[in-house]
Design an enzyme around this catalytic site. Structure first.
Site, PDB file in Angstrom:
ATOM      1  N   LYS A  66      11.779   1.728 -10.300  1.00 31.44           N
ATOM      2  CA  LYS A  66      12.647   2.572  -9.501  1.00 31.44           C
ATOM      3  C   LYS A  66      13.386   3.682 -10.276  1.00 31.44           C
ATOM      4  O   LYS A  66      13.434   4.724 -10.044  1.00 31.44           O
ATOM      5  CB  LYS A  66      13.231   1.920  -8.193  1.00 31.44           C
ATOM      6  N   SER A 175       5.405   6.226   2.494  1.00 28.82           N
ATOM      7  CA  SER A 175       6.002   4.867   2.519  1.00 28.82           C
ATOM      8  C   SER A 175       6.179   4.504   4.122  1.00 28.82           C
ATOM      9  O   SER A 175       6.482   5.421   4.773  1.00 28.82           O
ATOM     10  CB  SER A 175       7.214   4.753   1.776  1.00 28.82           C
ATOM     11  N   GLY A 297      -4.741  -2.214  -4.768  1.00 30.72           N
ATOM     12  CA  GLY A 297      -5.499  -3.297  -4.876  1.00 30.72           C
ATOM     13  C   GLY A 297      -6.274  -3.512  -6.342  1.00 30.72           C
ATOM     14  O   GLY A 297      -7.481  -3.956  -6.116  1.00 30.72           O
ATOM     15  N   SER A 319       0.659  -4.237  -8.105  1.00 31.86           N
ATOM     16  CA  SER A 319       0.531  -5.643  -7.633  1.00 31.86           C
ATOM     17  C   SER A 319      -0.298  -6.457  -8.528  1.00 31.86           C
ATOM     18  O   SER A 319      -0.135  -7.677  -9.036  1.00 31.86           O
ATOM     19  CB  SER A 319      -0.055  -5.993  -6.131  1.00 31.86           C
TER      20      SER A 319
END
Length: 339
Positions: A66, A175, A297, A319
């Site tokens: 971030k 978000s 994903g 992820s």
């Protein structure tokens, strides 16, 4: 091998503590002989997106680094670009703890971080301090206490400050963890925001004699009509790119798992198909006029190829990178080169 050992240790820890430990360790070891523990050489596979040439089509998605503290370490891993942020004009702590949850059986993650960051001025210092020439995108957002109606002011402040230090700027209105933020994806609020950002971009390009592309990051939880409206707004306001997608509020594929009922955005393998579906629909609506960066994903080279087939020109991982490690970068680049 090193990543598997490190992952085993970190997966025994609280997810957010593990995240801070990882970023801190990468910051300490960047540009030192210790990069041999995670660095790798990747055969170039150049791709042109938004008028920029990237060394390969695999980037690190926003949210991992971030505050731009470990950019050089991610460069050593072979990423074609790193997207830092989301950053806001003022520092903010984000939402209450705990706010980050692993869903290991599903290779998923739920987060409700809430744009925790040290502010745009701190990020700019880190961008100036980086030693490598890796392409860095800067993902910008609004502070939690800024009313949605005045949200565009926060985006313009961030643009002004990061413009000279960014390869491109990503506008995050998708978000699910900042109250009211996703409302900026619809109707007049969307058009007003995109118009203001485009005007600011052209002003800054004239001022600095440098054109920095702007991309919009969208949610996966959109109807076909909503995707069509966003595409039309992007074309109308001459945006340079679209990033699809952010995390989802749906819980498909994770019901019954520990932490599945936690609030926040779900990422990782459970998001794969939904994200690809949105990319495909967005590509149809954009008709090749604006490139798409596909994210959501990607857990394997096959997942990445599905994003390219759906219409993405470049991809990002987060992820999947946590679950698979740096080897995923090389696997995707190699598959892309053979495509």
């Amino acid at each position: 091998m090193f990543y598997k050992i490190a992952q085993k240790v970190m997966f025994q820890m609280d997810p957010e503590r593990a995240h801070h430990l990882a970023i801190g360790s990468l910051k300490m070891t960047a540009n030192s002989p210790l990069t041999c523990l995670y660095g790798q050489t990747i055969t170039p596979a150049p791709v042109s997106v938004m008028g920029l040439t990237f060394p390969n089509p695999v980037g690190l998605a926003a949210g991992m680094d971030k505050d731009g503290e470990s950019i050089d370490a991610f460069h050593a891993m072979g990423f074609g670009h790193v997207e830092v942020g989301t950053v806001t004009p003022r520092p903010q702590p984000g939402n209450d703890l705990p706010r980050l949850f692993r869903l290991k059986p599903a290779k998923g993650i739920i987060n409700r971080m809430g744009f925790n960051n040290k502010g745009v001025d701190n990020l700019v210092k880190n961008l100036i301090a980086k030693k490598t020439d890796i392409m860095v995108g800067v993902n910008i957002g609004k502070n939690k206490d800024t009313p949605v109606e005045q949200g565009k002011d926060d985006y313009l402040i961030c643009m002004d400050k990061v413009y000279l230090h960014a390869a491109y700027i990503a506008v995050n209105i998708s978000s699910p963890n900042t109250p009211g933020l996703r409302s900026l994806q619809y109707g007049d609020l969307l058009d007003e925001l995109l118009s203001a950002i485009k005007t600011k971009q052209l002003e800054l390009a004239e001022k600095h004699k440098k054109y920095v592309p702007i991309a919009l990051k969208i949610a996966p939880d959109l109807t076909i009509e909503e995707i069509e409206n966003i595409a039309q707004a992007l074309i109308k306001n001459k945006f340079d790119g679209a990033i699809a997608t952010n995390t989802t509020l749906t819980r498909d594929g994770v019901s019954g798992l520990a932490n599945a009922n936690e609030s926040g955005g779900l990422s990782g393998k459970p998001l794969t198909e939904l994200s690809t579906k949105v990319i495909k629909q967005l590509a149809i609506c954009l008709k090749g006029q604006i490139p798409i960066i596909g994210v959501g994903g990607i857990n394997s080279a096959e997942d990445a190829l599905a994003k390219f087939d759906a219409g993405a020109t470049m991809v990002q991982i987060y992820s999947g990178f946590i679950y698979q490690g740096p080897k995923l970068i090389k696997e995707i680049v190699n598959a892309y080169r053979l495509k």
